[in-house]
Design an enzyme around this catalytic site. Structure first.
Site, mmCIF file in Angstrom:
data_model
loop_
_atom_site.group_PDB
_atom_site.id
_atom_site.type_symbol
_atom_site.label_atom_id
_atom_site.label_comp_id
_atom_site.label_asym_id
_atom_site.label_seq_id
_atom_site.Cartn_x
_atom_site.Cartn_y
_atom_site.Cartn_z
ATOM 1 N N SER A 1 0.323 -1.656 0.148
ATOM 2 C CA SER A 1 -0.246 -0.025 0.125
ATOM 3 C C SER A 1 0.809 1.207 0.043
ATOM 4 O O SER A 1 0.280 1.976 0.177
ATOM 5 C CB SER A 1 -0.705 0.237 1.576
ATOM 6 O OG SER A 1 -0.452 -0.190 2.631
ATOM 7 N N ASN B 1 -3.266 6.639 -1.317
ATOM 8 C CA ASN B 1 -2.781 6.511 0.422
ATOM 9 C C ASN B 1 -2.160 8.521 0.440
ATOM 10 O O ASN B 1 -2.330 9.259 1.156
ATOM 11 C CB ASN B 1 -1.232 5.930 0.091
ATOM 12 C CG ASN B 1 -2.851 4.796 0.942
ATOM 13 O OD1 ASN B 1 -3.923 4.682 1.028
ATOM 14 N ND2 ASN B 1 -1.925 3.458 0.957
ATOM 15 N N HIS C 1 -1.627 -2.770 -5.679
ATOM 16 C CA HIS C 1 -2.096 -2.290 -4.741
ATOM 17 C C HIS C 1 -3.555 -1.893 -5.086
ATOM 18 O O HIS C 1 -4.168 -2.149 -5.688
ATOM 19 C CB HIS C 1 -1.844 -0.921 -4.492
ATOM 20 C CG HIS C 1 -2.632 -0.432 -3.174
ATOM 21 N ND1 HIS C 1 -3.276 0.777 -2.807
ATOM 22 C CD2 HIS C 1 -2.781 -0.819 -2.205
ATOM 23 C CE1 HIS C 1 -2.795 1.216 -1.697
ATOM 24 N NE2 HIS C 1 -3.509 -0.051 -1.183
#
Length: 725
Positions: free
Chosen positions: A437, A508, A458
C-alpha cells in the site's frame, strides 16, 4: 426462410412465422443502442406492422458477451441543448411504443448484460426470458450517471413489477441476476444454461401457436404487488421515498426526479412519458450528471490496455495470465485468491506451515460461502470454485504460475526476503508483483534478478468489493509487464490505474493529509461528530475519523511513517496515532478508536479521553467563497494540494486518473468528480488565494511549494473540462 441483413442486425423469418431480430453492433464488445440501431429497428418495425403472416417476433443478441449494455453514453454526453435531448428521448420513446403496440407477440432472449436502454427495449416486449448464469445482469443503472431512464423505463417497469420493486431498482441502480429478476416478475423465466436451448425451442413453439407464457411469480409477491395499486398504500410508499431522497437531493437530483416520473406512471393517460422526458432533460445539464459522465468515460479509458502501454497490446493476447500464485493467505491474500477464482483463474496459495495453511483454507471457504449465497450458486458450483484454489507450503508449486502476487506483512525486510525466494522458483516468463500500500517497489526490486518483470499491485480492502487496483511501475518495470498486469486486473473485473513508484502512490498519498488534518482538528478541540458530519455533507461515504477507525489506526500509523520522508507535517500525526496504538485502541477491530463501538451505534469519544494534550485553536480568518464550509475547506484543501503535486511530479500523466482513483479507492464524493475536478471548479486563482490564507492560519503544510503552471498540459486540459461544465 427469408433473411435481411443490416449494419447492426440480421432479420430472418422461418416458415412457422417466427421472425428473429439478431442484433450485433459491429466494432463493439457489447451491443449498444445508437442512432444506427434505432434507424434500422424503425425500418424493421415498418415491415412487421404491414405483415399479417407473423406469429412471433424474437429479439436476441448475436454476441455471446450479452444482450445490451444500454444506450451509447457518448451520444448522451455529446448533447449540447435541451432540444437535442428532447429529440433523442422522444425518438426512443416512440420506437419502444411501436414495439409495445405490435399486434404480434414479442419475446426477448436475455443473456449477459441487459442494462439501461436494453432493458427498456425488453420492457416494451410481451415476454422476457433470461439465461441463469453469473454473467446475466439486468437493471436500469442510469441513476449512477446522474440521470433517470428516459425511454419508458420509469413507466413500464412499475406496471410490470410493482411500485416497491421499481423504486428499488431505479433509485439504487442495482443489477439483478436471472433468478432475482424472475422472482419479482421482471422476466418470465430464468433458465439454466444446460436447458437453455431446449427450453427456448419449447417456449418459441408455445408462443408461435398462440398460447400464453404465464409468469411464475409466487402468490405472496403477487398479493403484495396488488396491494400497491391502492392509492393509500402508494401514497405511503411515495412519502417514504421522497423523505429518503430529499436528504440527498442537493448532490443527487436524479433521485427525486425518478420518484416524480415513477409517480406519474400511475396516471390514466400517457403524460408520465412526458414527465420522464422533461426530468431527463433537466438532469442532463446538472454538474452532478456531467461529473458522473466524466467518471464513466475515465473508467472506460482506464480499462483500455492501450491507455497505459499503447505499444504493448500484443503481449496480452499472446500470453494472457491464467494461472496465479499468492504468497500469504491472510485477509488480503485470501481476498485476491478468491477474487481470481471467481473469475476463472487457477490459484495456488503458499503459506509458511500447515497451521497457517489451515487458516488460509478457512478464509477461502468463508469467502466462497458468502459468494455462493449471494450468487445463488448450487453445491456443484461451490465445489468447483473451492477446487480452483490450491494450498502449499513449498515455493516450487509456483513453477508453472504466470503471475505470483506477494501479500505478506507490510515490512520491507519481510517482503524482500519472500520475493527473493519466489524468484528462485518461477519461470523466466512469470511476473512477480507485490501487494503493497505504500512501500517502494523500486527498492524491493533492487535485489531481484529480473526487476523488469516486477511491479506493484495495490489491491484495496475488502478485495471483493473495491474496484480499484493501483498498478505501480518501478523504475525498471518493463512496459510489457505493465501491459500484462493491466490485462490481469481487468480480467479480475477491476479497474486499473497505473502509477509511478512514489510514496503512497496516488490514493494513500492524497488521502493521508486529509485524515491527518482531521486528527489535528480534534487536537485543537473540534468535535469528532462535527468533523465527520461536515465531510458526509460534502458527499463522502463516511467522515475521515470513522474511516481511520475502519482502516485501523495501526495501519494508518504504518502509512504515516512511510510518508514521513516526503511529508514532514505527518510527524505530529504520528504522535497522535502512536499514543492510540500503544494503548491498543486500533478502531473497529478493537472496539475503540475515535469512536466507541461497544454500543448498538458507534459513539464519538471525547477528545480529552483520546489525546494527551491539546493545542490552541487557530485564529479566525476570512476566506474567498469557494462553495465549501470552513471545516470542509480545511479538510478538502490538503487533498487538492496533494493531487496537484501528484500531477506536477508525474505520478500519473493526466488528472482524470487521479479523480478516478480517488473516487473508486476512497469514495471521494462522486458527484463532485474527484479532487482535480473540484480544483477546476473552484478555479486556480481562488484556490491559491484561500491556500495562502490557510498557510498563514495553520502553517507550512498548506504552502504550495510545487506550484503547477497553467500551461501544464495535464492541468490545462482539466481546466478546460471544468470550464465547459
Amino acid at each position: 426462410m427469408t433473411m435481411q441483413t443490416f449494419k447492426t442486425m440480421t432479420v430472418n423469418c422461418d416458415d412457422a412465422g417466427v421472425m428473429r431480430i439478431v442484433i450485433d453492433v459491429p466494432g463493439r464488445p457489447l451491443n449498444i443502442i445508437d442512432a444506427e440501431v434505432m434507424k434500422e429497428l424503425d425500418h424493421v418495425l415498418d415491415e412487421i406492422e404491414h405483415r399479417d403472416d407473423l406469429r412471433l417476433v424474437v429479439f436476441k443478441s448475436g454476441k455471446e458477451s450479452g444482450f445490451f449494455a444500454g444506450a451509447d453514453v457518448s451520444i448522451i454526453e455529446g448533447i449540447e441543448t435541451e432540444d437535442q435531448a428532447d429529440q433523442l428521448i422522444l425518438a426512443g420513446q416512440r420506437l419502444f411504443d411501436r414495439i409495445e403496440r405490435l399486434a404480434v407477440p414479442t419475446l426477448v432472449e436475455i443473456h449477459g448484460p441487459c442494462l439501461g436502454g436494453g432493458l427498456e427495449l425488453s420492457l416494451a416486449c410481451d415476454y422476457r426470458i433470461a439465461r441463469d448464469n453469473s454473467s446475466t445482469k439486468i437493471g436500469l443503472p442510469e441513476i449512477r450517471l446522474g440521470l433517470i431512464p428516459g425511454w419508458g423505463g420509469t413507466q413500464r417497469l412499475t406496471r410490470l413489477v410493482g411500485l416497491k420493486s421499481a423504486l428499488d431498482l431505479i433509485l439504487k441502480g442495482t443489477h439483478l441476476d436471472a433468478k432475482d429478476a424472475a422472482e419479482i416478475g421482471l422476466v418470465d423465466r430464468a433458465i439454466d444454461p444446460d436447458r437453455w436451448r431446449d427450453e427456448l425451442i419449447r417456449i418459441i413453439d408455445q408462443l408461435s401457436r398462440g398460447r400464453r407464457l404465464r409468469r411464475r411469480v409466487n402468490v405472496r409477491r403477487r398479493l403484495f404487488k396488488a396491494v400497491q395499486h391502492s392509492e393509500l398504500v402508494r401514497r405511503k410508499i411515495f412519502a417514504v421515498a421522497r423523505r429518503v431522497t430529499t436528504k440527498q437531493n442537493m448532490h443527487y437530483p436524479a433521485l427525486q426526479a425518478a420518484v416524480h416520473a415513477i409517480a406519474d406512471s400511475f396516471r390514466s393517460d400517457s403524460s408520465g412519458y412526458d414527465t420522464e422526458r422533461e426530468e431527463f432533460k433537466k438532469l442532463l445539464f446538472t454538474p452532478t450528471c456531467r461529473n458522473l459522465l466524466r467518471l464513466f468515460f475515465s473508467r472506460e479509458k482506464a480499462r483500455q490496455r492501450h491507455t497505459w502501454t499503447p505499444k504493448q497490446d500484443h503481449v496480452i493476447h499472446d500470453h494472457p495470465i491464467r494461472k496465479i500464485g499468492v504468497v500469504g493467505g491472510g485477509v488480503m491474500g485470501a481476498g485476491i485468491a478468491h477474487c481470481a477464482a471467481t473469475r476463472g483463474f487457477n490459484v495456488m496459495i503458499k503459506e509458511v506451515d500447515p497451521s497457517t495453511v489451515d487458516h488460509a483454507r478457512k478464509r477461502i471457504e468463508g469467502l466462497v460461502g458468502e459468494y455462493v449465497r449471494h450468487k445463488h450458486l448450487d453445491s456443484d458450483a461451490a465445489k468447483r470454485l473451492l477446487s480452483s484454489v490450491k494450498f502449499t507450503t513449498d515455493s516450487i508449486a509456483f513453477s508453472d504460475a504466470e503471475c505470483v502476487v506477494e501479500a505478506v506483512v507490510e515490512r520491507m525486510d519481510v517482503k524482500t526476503a519472500v520475493l527473493d525466494q519466489v524468484e528462485q522458483f518461477v519461470s523466466n516468463a512469470a511476473i512477480v508483483a507485490t501487494n503493497t500500500s505504500a512501500l517502494s517497489v523500486t527498492e524491493m526490486a533492487r535485489s531481484m534478478q529480473h526487476p523488469e518483470r516486477f511491479a506493484g499491485l495495490h489491491f484495496f480492502n475488502p478485495v471483493g468489493r473495491m474496484e480499484l487496483v493501483e498498478v505501480v511501475r518501478g523504475e525498471r518495470t518493463s512496459d510489457a509487464t505493465v501491459a500484462k498486469l493491466v490485462g490481469f486486473v481487468k480480467a479480475l473485473g477491476k479497474t486499473p490505474v497505473v502509477t509511478k513508484d512514489s510514496p503512497g502512490f496516488i490514493v494513500n498519498r492524497i488521502l493521508f493529509p486529509y485524515l491527518g488534518e482531521a486528527m489535528l482538528m480534534v487536537q485543537q478541540g473540534d468535535g469528532i461528530q462535527e468533523i465527520d458530519s461536515s465531510m458526509k455533507s460534502f458527499g463522502m461515504p463516511m467522515g475521515p475519523l470513522r474511516l481511520l477507525d475502519k482502516v485501523g489506526l495501526d495501519v494508518a500509523l504504518h502509512v504515516a511513517r512511510t510518508l514521513q520522508s516526503t511529508m514532514p507535517a505527518v510527524s505530529s500525526v504520528i504522535g497522535i496515532l502512536s499514543d492510540l496504538v500503544d494503548r491498543g485502541e486500533l478502531g473497529n477491530k478493537t472496539g475503540k478508536g475515535f469512536y466507541d463501538y461497544s454500543h448498538k451505534r458507534p459513539r464519538p469519544r471525547s477528545g480529552r479521553k483520546l489525546l494527551r494534550y491539546f493545542v490552541q485553536p487557530p485564529p479566525s480568518i476570512d476566506f474567498i467563497d469557494d462553495g465549501l464550509e470552513p471545516m470542509q475547506r480545511r479538510l478538502v484543501y490538503p487533498m487538492l494540494l496533494e493531487a496537484k503535486r501528484c500531477l506536477a511530479e508525474g505520478v500519473v500523466e493526466e488528472g482524470w486518473a487521479i479523480d478516478l482513483a480517488m473516487v473508486l479507492g476512497t469514495g471521494f464524493a462522486p458527484h463532485r468528480g474527484g479532487p482535480m475536478q473540484v480544483l477546476s471548479s473552484i478555479g486556480m486563482a481562488h484556490f491559491h488565494a484561500n491556500l495562502a490564507r490557510l498557510n498563514l492560519q495553520l502553517g507550512d503544510r498548506f504552502a504550495d511549494t510545487d506550484a503547477i503552471t497553467p500551461t501544464s498540459s495535464g492541468f490545462s486540459q482539466l481546466q478546460k473540462q471544468g470550464d465547459r461544465s
